[in-house]
Design a protein around this motif. Structure first.
Motif, PDB file in Angstrom:
ATOM      1  N   GLN A  88       0.717  -0.964   0.033  1.00 44.89           N
ATOM      2  CA  GLN A  88      -0.027  -0.027  -0.092  1.00 44.89           C
ATOM      3  C   GLN A  88       0.868   1.218  -0.002  1.00 44.89           C
ATOM      4  OE1 GLN A  88      -3.065  -0.099  -0.569  1.00 44.89           O
ATOM      5  NE2 GLN A  88      -3.146  -2.570  -0.467  1.00 44.89           N
ATOM      6  N   CYS A  91       4.622   0.448  -3.027  1.00 51.69           N
ATOM      7  CA  CYS A  91       3.947   0.141  -4.012  1.00 51.69           C
ATOM      8  C   CYS A  91       2.479   0.862  -4.408  1.00 51.69           C
ATOM      9  CB  CYS A  91       3.624  -1.435  -4.156  1.00 51.69           C
ATOM     10  SG  CYS A  91       5.141  -2.257  -4.352  1.00 51.69           S
ATOM     11  N   ARG A  92       2.097   1.725  -3.416  1.00 52.70           N
ATOM     12  CA  ARG A  92       1.113   2.625  -3.888  1.00 52.70           C
ATOM     13  C   ARG A  92      -0.176   1.637  -4.075  1.00 52.70           C
ATOM     14  NH1 ARG A  92       3.166   5.543  -0.889  1.00 52.70           N
ATOM     15  NH2 ARG A  92       4.078   7.505  -1.212  1.00 52.70           N
ATOM     16  N   GLY A  93      -0.203   0.476  -3.653  1.00 54.35           N
ATOM     17  CA  GLY A  93      -1.451  -0.307  -4.149  1.00 54.35           C
ATOM     18  C   GLY A  93      -1.504  -0.803  -5.198  1.00 54.35           C
ATOM     19  N   ARG A  94      -0.326  -1.082  -5.946  1.00 57.57           N
ATOM     20  CA  ARG A  94      -0.487  -1.547  -7.324  1.00 57.57           C
ATOM     21  C   ARG A  94       0.241  -2.905  -7.414  1.00 57.57           C
ATOM     22  NH1 ARG A  94       2.496   2.453 -11.326  1.00 57.57           N
ATOM     23  NH2 ARG A  94       1.728   0.790 -12.709  1.00 57.57           N
ATOM     24  N   GLU A  96       0.056  -5.052  -9.421  1.00 58.52           N
ATOM     25  CA  GLU A  96       0.627  -5.541 -10.813  1.00 58.52           C
ATOM     26  C   GLU A  96       2.001  -5.467 -11.063  1.00 58.52           C
ATOM     27  OE1 GLU A  96      -0.306  -1.221 -11.445  1.00 58.52           O
ATOM     28  OE2 GLU A  96      -1.134  -2.915 -10.405  1.00 58.52           O
ATOM     29  N   ILE A  97       2.493  -4.673 -10.175  1.00 59.59           N
ATOM     30  CA  ILE A  97       4.153  -4.513 -10.016  1.00 59.59           C
ATOM     31  C   ILE A  97       4.875  -4.695  -8.983  1.00 59.59           C
ATOM     32  CG2 ILE A  97       3.740  -2.080 -11.601  1.00 59.59           C
ATOM     33  CD1 ILE A  97       4.308  -0.472  -9.203  1.00 59.59           C
ATOM     34  N   CYS A  98       4.135  -5.025  -7.817  1.00 57.01           N
ATOM     35  CA  CYS A  98       4.743  -5.591  -6.673  1.00 57.01           C
ATOM     36  C   CYS A  98       4.680  -7.103  -6.556  1.00 57.01           C
ATOM     37  CB  CYS A  98       4.230  -4.888  -5.529  1.00 57.01           C
ATOM     38  SG  CYS A  98       4.905  -3.175  -5.250  1.00 57.01           S
TER      39      CYS A  98
END
Length: 282
Positions: A88, A91-94, A96-98
């Motif tokens: 959160q 990775c800012r809640g992403r 698909e990249i984490c």
């Protein structure tokens, strides 16, 4: 919470503390005695105590006294909190990249539902408990599951008491053999939907990650091979182990696997492993 997160990462940055954390994760939700942790990691008691205290201060594990023994387990709330922080905040809640190899949830929409589920049972010697589990599942629900078993350090032959129990319960033992876990770790090995360890020693050992969306759990039971006494006493121990595994397998095959999401399914198989599994000594 954010004050604790850097301390947790720093604590896990030490190789032996990380190894201890990973072992307890493999055994979750079990509480593992300190003596067993020290033996599995080849640590002196005072060294283990230092590592345990560091993980406890970071909030990653907790302890409970059972009689004269101290037992340790993962603090799953703190662990989830730490992982959530990475996803959160960092990775800012992403996801698909984490999250590597992101894939659909294990549920009714999964392509797994149009084939049999592959299940692997692991113990150290692959001469009794895992052989029982393989045989029981194959005969109970061979239309839904393909059962395998293996050992981390397999014996050359299956235990004669185990074979006799299987025969008395109507199982075909003609194709059974002890197998090394390496047979199931190559490129041509099947992708397992479920992997269960049925002895503590195997669960404590390092094992490469399994291919695919594997659900794993620890269903440890005492080793009947180690029981001393008369042949009658040893035979009783094998029958009791067989009964316990049959009860667990009955519960497992009754799960509505196709309709459960991955988290619910993991909780269900963990719950089966936490049951005493006592069955009739048939």
């Amino acid at each position: 919470m954010e004050i604790m997160i850097p301390n947790r990462f720093s604590t896990l940055g030490h190789p032996q503390r990380l190894a201890l954390f990973r072992l307890l994760m493999r055994r979750y939700p079990d509480r593992v005695p300190a003596t067993e942790l020290a033996q599995a990691l080849n640590l002196k008691p005072n060294t283990l105590s230092t590592y345990v205290n560091a993980l406890m201060q970071a909030g990653l594990i907790n302890q409970q006294r059972v009689g004269t023994s101290l037992r340790y387990a993962i603090d799953m709330d703190a662990t989830r909190e730490t992982v959530d922080y990475l996803l959160q905040d960092c990775c800012r809640g992403r996801p698909e990249i984490c999250v590597p190899n992101a894939s659909p949830a294990f549920n009714g929409d999964s392509p797994m539902t149009d084939r049999k589920f592959n299940v692997l049972f692991i113990c150290t010697g692959n001469s009794a408990r895992s052989i029982f589990a393989e045989s029981i599942l194959r005969d109970l629900a061979g239309d839904r599951f393909i059962a395998y078993s293996a050992g981390t350090k397999p014996y050359s032959e299956l235990n004669p008491f185990a074979l006799e129990v299987l025969k008395k319960n109507g199982h075909d033992v003609s194709d059974l053999r002890a197998k090394n876990i390496s047979e199931f770790q190559g490129e041509d090995a099947p992708e397992f939907d479920f992997v269960f360890t049925v002895c503590d020693q195997a669960a404590n050992e390092e094992c490469p990650a399994w291919k695919g969306q594997t659900i794993s759990a620890h269903w440890g039971l005492p080793d009947p091979v180690r029981v001393d006494g008369t042949d009658a006493e040893r035979n009783l121990a094998f029958h009791q182990t067989y009964g316990a595994l049959r009860n667990r397998m009955t519960g497992f095959t009754a799960l509505p696997i196709e309709s459960l999401d991955r988290i619910s399914l993991q909780r269900a198989v963990d719950g089966i492993g936490q049951s005493n599994g006592e069955g009739p000594s048939t």
